[in-house]
Design a protein around this motif. Structure first.
Motif, PDB file in Angstrom:
ATOM      1  N   SER A 183      35.975  77.896  34.389  1.00 18.39           N
ATOM      2  CA  SER A 183      36.124  78.728  33.156  1.00 18.39           C
ATOM      3  C   SER A 183      37.729  79.208  32.722  1.00 18.39           C
ATOM      4  O   SER A 183      38.009  79.860  31.932  1.00 18.39           O
ATOM      5  N   ILE A 184      38.421  79.059  33.503  1.00 22.05           N
ATOM      6  CA  ILE A 184      39.970  79.411  33.604  1.00 22.05           C
ATOM      7  C   ILE A 184      40.566  77.942  32.860  1.00 22.05           C
ATOM      8  O   ILE A 184      40.905  76.978  33.644  1.00 22.05           O
TER       9      ILE A 184
ATOM     10  N   GLY B  22      45.830  76.808  29.718  1.00 26.33           N
ATOM     11  CA  GLY B  22      46.533  77.546  28.606  1.00 26.33           C
ATOM     12  C   GLY B  22      46.312  78.990  29.218  1.00 26.33           C
ATOM     13  O   GLY B  22      47.453  79.736  29.257  1.00 26.33           O
ATOM     14  N   GLN B  23      45.218  79.441  29.484  1.00 31.67           N
ATOM     15  CA  GLN B  23      45.133  80.684  30.017  1.00 31.67           C
ATOM     16  C   GLN B  23      45.925  80.777  31.523  1.00 31.67           C
ATOM     17  O   GLN B  23      46.840  81.960  31.756  1.00 31.67           O
ATOM     18  N   ALA B  24      45.794  79.912  32.180  1.00 29.08           N
ATOM     19  CA  ALA B  24      46.549  79.862  33.559  1.00 29.08           C
ATOM     20  C   ALA B  24      48.210  80.057  33.099  1.00 29.08           C
ATOM     21  O   ALA B  24      48.928  80.906  33.824  1.00 29.08           O
TER      22      ALA B  24
ATOM     23  N   ILE C 261      49.322  81.435  30.536  1.00 18.47           N
ATOM     24  CA  ILE C 261      49.504  82.795  30.062  1.00 18.47           C
ATOM     25  C   ILE C 261      49.639  83.874  31.233  1.00 18.47           C
ATOM     26  O   ILE C 261      50.429  84.836  31.281  1.00 18.47           O
ATOM     27  N   ILE C 262      48.894  83.805  32.120  1.00 27.31           N
ATOM     28  CA  ILE C 262      48.393  84.564  33.305  1.00 27.31           C
ATOM     29  C   ILE C 262      49.790  84.530  33.996  1.00 27.31           C
ATOM     30  O   ILE C 262      50.370  85.532  34.727  1.00 27.31           O
TER      31      ILE C 262
ATOM     32  N   LYS D  73      45.892  74.385  38.812  1.00 24.56           N
ATOM     33  CA  LYS D  73      45.359  73.919  37.650  1.00 24.56           C
ATOM     34  C   LYS D  73      46.025  72.662  37.114  1.00 24.56           C
ATOM     35  O   LYS D  73      45.507  71.595  36.625  1.00 24.56           O
TER      36      LYS D  73
END
Length: 76
Positions: A8-9, A12-14, A16-17, A66
């Motif tokens: 679910s991650i 792009g989210q990784a 940003i995090i 990722k």
């Protein structure tokens, strides 16, 4: 369950995090950079500093995992 959470991650989210949580606070220098310098100098001895290194390093480990997953052709 963990696989579903992992999937679910998005990549792009990784990113940003890693850039936000991994580098904060930004001033006077990123916390992760400070802790890595302490580790290299051998002064990373307090449990709080070790926890800080783990806390600020984990988003980067997530991002690297990722990226490896994406390079191998799996979902990012």
């Amino acid at each position: 369950m963990l696989r579903r959470l992992w999937d679910s991650i998005a990549l792009g989210q990784a990113v940003i995090i890693a850039l936000t949580l991994g580098l904060s606070p930004f001033v006077p220098e990123p916390h992760l950079w400070e802790k890595l310098k302490m580790l290299a100098a051998g002064t990373l001895v307090r449990p709080l500093d070790m926890f800080d290194l783990a806390l600020h390093g984990l988003p980067w480990v997530l991002l690297i995992a990722k990226l490896i997953e994406a390079a191998r052709g799996r979902r990012a």
